[in-house]
Enzyme design. Structure first.
Site, PDB file in Angstrom:
ATOM      1  N   PHE A 128       0.917  -1.146   0.070  1.00  0.00           N
ATOM      2  CA  PHE A 128       0.001  -0.159   0.088  1.00  0.00           C
ATOM      3  C   PHE A 128       1.018   1.241  -0.058  1.00  0.00           C
ATOM      4  O   PHE A 128       1.802   1.239   0.790  1.00  0.00           O
ATOM      5  CB  PHE A 128      -0.915  -0.043   1.329  1.00  0.00           C
ATOM      6  N   ASP A 200       1.494  -4.239   9.338  1.00  0.00           N
ATOM      7  CA  ASP A 200       0.367  -3.713   8.960  1.00  0.00           C
ATOM      8  C   ASP A 200      -0.930  -4.540   8.936  1.00  0.00           C
ATOM      9  O   ASP A 200      -0.963  -5.470   8.010  1.00  0.00           O
ATOM     10  CB  ASP A 200       0.595  -2.603   7.798  1.00  0.00           C
ATOM     11  N   TYR A 225     -11.439   1.696  10.383  1.00  0.00           N
ATOM     12  CA  TYR A 225     -12.471   2.034   9.399  1.00  0.00           C
ATOM     13  C   TYR A 225     -12.829   0.909   8.482  1.00  0.00           C
ATOM     14  O   TYR A 225     -13.840   1.037   7.766  1.00  0.00           O
ATOM     15  CB  TYR A 225     -12.542   3.332   8.906  1.00  0.00           C
ATOM     16  N   LYS A 226     -12.138   0.140   8.497  1.00  0.00           N
ATOM     17  CA  LYS A 226     -12.404  -1.158   7.518  1.00  0.00           C
ATOM     18  C   LYS A 226     -13.293  -2.259   8.154  1.00  0.00           C
ATOM     19  O   LYS A 226     -14.391  -1.802   8.451  1.00  0.00           O
ATOM     20  CB  LYS A 226     -11.046  -1.704   6.814  1.00  0.00           C
ATOM     21  N   ARG A 374     -12.285  -5.394  -6.647  1.00  0.00           N
ATOM     22  CA  ARG A 374     -12.252  -5.922  -5.211  1.00  0.00           C
ATOM     23  C   ARG A 374     -13.535  -6.195  -4.676  1.00  0.00           C
ATOM     24  O   ARG A 374     -14.341  -5.182  -4.717  1.00  0.00           O
ATOM     25  CB  ARG A 374     -11.526  -4.910  -4.322  1.00  0.00           C
TER      26      ARG A 374
HETATM   27  C1  PLP Z   1      -6.107   1.297   4.360  1.00  0.00           C
HETATM   28  C2  PLP Z   1      -4.682   1.079   4.439  1.00  0.00           C
HETATM   29  C3  PLP Z   1      -3.816   2.221   4.978  1.00  0.00           C
HETATM   30  C4  PLP Z   1      -4.773   3.500   5.170  1.00  0.00           C
HETATM   31  O1  PLP Z   1      -3.733   4.316   5.980  1.00  0.00           O
HETATM   32  P1  PLP Z   1      -4.201   5.715   6.730  1.00  0.00           P
HETATM   33  O2  PLP Z   1      -3.268   6.403   7.031  1.00  0.00           O
HETATM   34  O3  PLP Z   1      -5.436   5.208   7.690  1.00  0.00           O
HETATM   35  O4  PLP Z   1      -5.177   6.614   5.411  1.00  0.00           O
HETATM   36  C5  PLP Z   1      -2.712   1.928   5.217  1.00  0.00           C
HETATM   37  N1  PLP Z   1      -2.022   0.923   4.740  1.00  0.00           N
HETATM   38  C6  PLP Z   1      -2.844  -0.206   4.354  1.00  0.00           C
HETATM   39  C7  PLP Z   1      -1.825  -1.619   3.994  1.00  0.00           C
HETATM   40  C8  PLP Z   1      -4.030   0.014   4.204  1.00  0.00           C
HETATM   41  O5  PLP Z   1      -4.882  -1.119   3.461  1.00  0.00           O
END
Ligand code: PLP
Length: 415
Positions: A128, A200, A225-226, A374
Site C-alpha cells: 500500500f 500492518d 474504519y475497514k 475488489r
Molecule cells: C487502508 C490502508 C492504509 C490507510 O492508511 P491511513 O493512514 O489510515 O489512511 C494504510 N496501509 C494499508 C495496508 C491499508 O490497507
C-alpha cells in the site's frame, strides 16, 4: 447449484444472528466492508448523546465526567482482544500513516542503539503506497538503506540482509490481491537474523484471528474504519510488544505522550507505558463512535468469522468461474486458504467501468488501479445469498456489456 443452496447455508450460519447489529441500506449488497465497514446500529444514539449531552451540556467537564479522556484506552482494550494482544500494548490514535512513522522511527532507533551496523529496512515493492512512502522517508531521515522486494521474495531478502537487517515492514494481507503472509513464520525468520518486524493489519483485524503475542510480533499498526466498522476516518491503532515499550522512543513527542500531561512541564518525559505513543488531542467524536462500534464484536468468535470469510470467497470464485467462464476475469487472489485474506480480486482491462455498472445495480465493491475489481467479505453482515446475487449481477453486466457507457468510464476521485 442454485440460489436455494445459498439460502440453506444462511439458515445454518452461526454468524447470521449478528447481521442485525448493522444498519444496511435496502437493496444493496455490500462487498466493500474491507474499505469502509458498515455502520453498527447503536452508533447514531451514542453520537446523539455525545453531541447533545456530553458536548452541548457537559462541555469541558466531559473530558472527565463522560470518560472522554480514557476512551482511547477502552477502545484499545477491545481491539487488543481481536488481534491477540494483551491490552497494555495497544494504543488508539491518529492514522495508520502517522503511527507507521512513529513505529518505523522508533524501531530503527532501537536497532541503532543496539547495533549501529544494522541499517537495512526491508519493505514491499507493491505495498500500500503509504507504507512504502514512509519506509522511504524513515530510511532517508536516518541514513538507512531501504530495500524493496516483491511479496514472494521477502524471505530471501531477509536472509540476504543477515546481520545488517534492522527492520522489516510488511502488510499482513495485501490490499489489492488479498494475498496473506505467514505471520508466525516470517516473524521467526526476521528474529533469527536479529531484525524487528512491523506488521500492518489494515486488511486482517476483524476479518480473521490475528495472534500478535503468540507470533512474537514486535510492532503492528492497523486502521479501524475497514473490518472494524469505526466509521470514515476513525482513529487507527498501534501495538508495541511489552518487551520493547520501555526502550521505545517515538519521534512525534507531544503532550499526550508525556508521563504527566497536566503538569505542563517544560521538558518531555515519556509515559511509562504504551501511552508514550500518543502525540496530541484525538478526534474525540470519531473515537467515541469507534468505541461504540467495536461492541458489534461482542461475543463474536473470530475462528467462525474466518471460516465463513473463506467459504464466501470460495463460493464467489466458483460461481464466477462456473457462470461467467474461466476466461472472463484473471483471478488475482490466491485460492489457497492459508495464503488468502478476506477478499477476492478479479482483474479485467475494463475493471473500473464494470465496477461502476455493478454499483449502479446495488452491488458495491471497489476498484484498485490498474485493473482490479475488489470484493470484500465481512462475515458479520454478508450473507451467502448475497454472493449468489452479486455474481448474478456481475454476469448480467458482462453479458449485456452494461459497463460500456460513458458515465461508467469517467473516473471519480475516489475509486
Ligand atoms: C487502508 C490502508 C492504509 C490507510 O492508511 P491511513 O493512514 O489510515 O489512511 C494504510 N496501509 C494499508 C495496508 C491499508 O490497507
Amino acid at each position: 447449484m442454485d440460489r436455494s443452496h445459498f439460502e440453506a447455508l444462511d439458515r445454518a450460519d452461526p454468524l447470521a444472528r449478528f447481521r442485525h447489529r448493522f444498519r444496511l441500506p435496502e437493496g444493496v449488497i455490500y462487498l466493500d466492508g474491507n474499505s469502509l465497514g458498515a455502520m453498527p446500529v447503536s452508533v447514531p444514539a451514542r453520537m446523539e448523546r455525545a453531541l447533545g449531552q456530553e458536548w452541548a451540556q457537559g462541555l469541558i467537564r466531559s473530558w472527565n465526567d463522560a470518560g472522554w479522556y480514557t476512551a482511547g484506552q477502552r477502545a484499545a482494550a477491545r481491539i487488543a482482544r481481536l488481534i491477540g494482544a494483551a491490552p497494555d500494548q495497544v494504543m488508539v490514535a491518529d492514522s495508520i500513516s502517522v503511527n507507521l512513522f512513529k513505529l518505523l522511527m522508533g524501531a530503527c532507533r532501537l536497532q541503532r542503539r543496539r547495533d549501529p551496523g544494522r541499517t537495512v529496512i526491508i519493505g514491499e515493492t507493491d505495498n500500500f503506497p503509504t507504507d512504502a512512502y514512509l519506509v522511504d522517508s524513515v530510511a532517508e531521515l536516518l541514513g538507512f538503506e531501504r530495500i524493496r522486494v516483491g511479496q514472494d521474495e521477502v524471505p530471501a531478502a531477509i536472509a540476504a540482509a543477515g546481520e545488517r537487517l534492522a527492520v522489516v515492514q510488511l502488510t499482513h494481507v495485501h490490499y489489492r490481491s488479498g494475498q496473506r503472509y505467514d505471520m508466525a513464520g516470517i516473524t521467526r525468520q526476521v528474529h533469527a537474523c536479529g531484525g524487528l518486524v512491523i506488521w500492518d493489519l489494515a486488511h486482517s483485524a476483524g476479518a480473521m484471528p490475528v495472534e500478535l503475542d503468540a507470533c512474537g510480533a514486535d510492532f503492528a499498526v492497523g486502521c479501524t474504519y475497514k473490518y472494524l466498522n469505526g466509521g470514515p476516518g476513525a482513529p487507527a491503532y498501534a501495538y508495541v510488544a511489552r518487551s520493547w515499550i520501555e526502550s521505545f522512543e517515538q519521534p512525534l513527542i507531544g503532550w499526550h505522550g508525556h508521563a504527566r500531561p497536566f503538569d505542563f512541564a517544560p521538558d518531555f518525559v515519556p509515559a511509562p507505558g504504551i501511552e508514550r505513543l500518543l502525540c496530541g488531542t484525538q478526534a474525540q467524536l470519531s473515537l467515541i463512535a469507534l468505541e461504540e462500534a467495536l461492541e458489534a464484536f461482542d461475543g463474536v468468535d473470530l475462528g467462525q468469522v474466518r471460516q465463513k470469510s473463506l467459504a464466501l470467497g470460495d463460493a464467489f470464485i466458483s460461481l464466477v468461474e462456473s457462470q461467467l467462464g474461466p476466461e472472463a476475469f484473471r483471478l488475482e487472489s490466491p485460492r489457497d486458504h492459508e495464503r488468502r485474506g478476506s477478499q477476492v480480486s478479479l482483474a479485467h482491462p475494463q475493471g473500473y467501468a464494470i465496477m461502476q455498472a455493478l454499483i449502479a445495480r446495488g452491488v458495491i465493491g471497489d476498484f484498485r488501479a490498474p485493473d482490479v475489481l475488489r470484493f470484500g467479505f465481512t462475515p458479520l453482515y454478508v450473507r451467502y445469498v448475497d454472493i449468489w446475487d452479486a455474481v448474478a449481477a456481475l454476469g448480467e453486466v458482462m453479458r449485456t456489456e452494461a459497463w460500456n457507457r460513458p458515465e461508467f468510464m469517467a473516473r471519480k476521485p475516489v475509486t
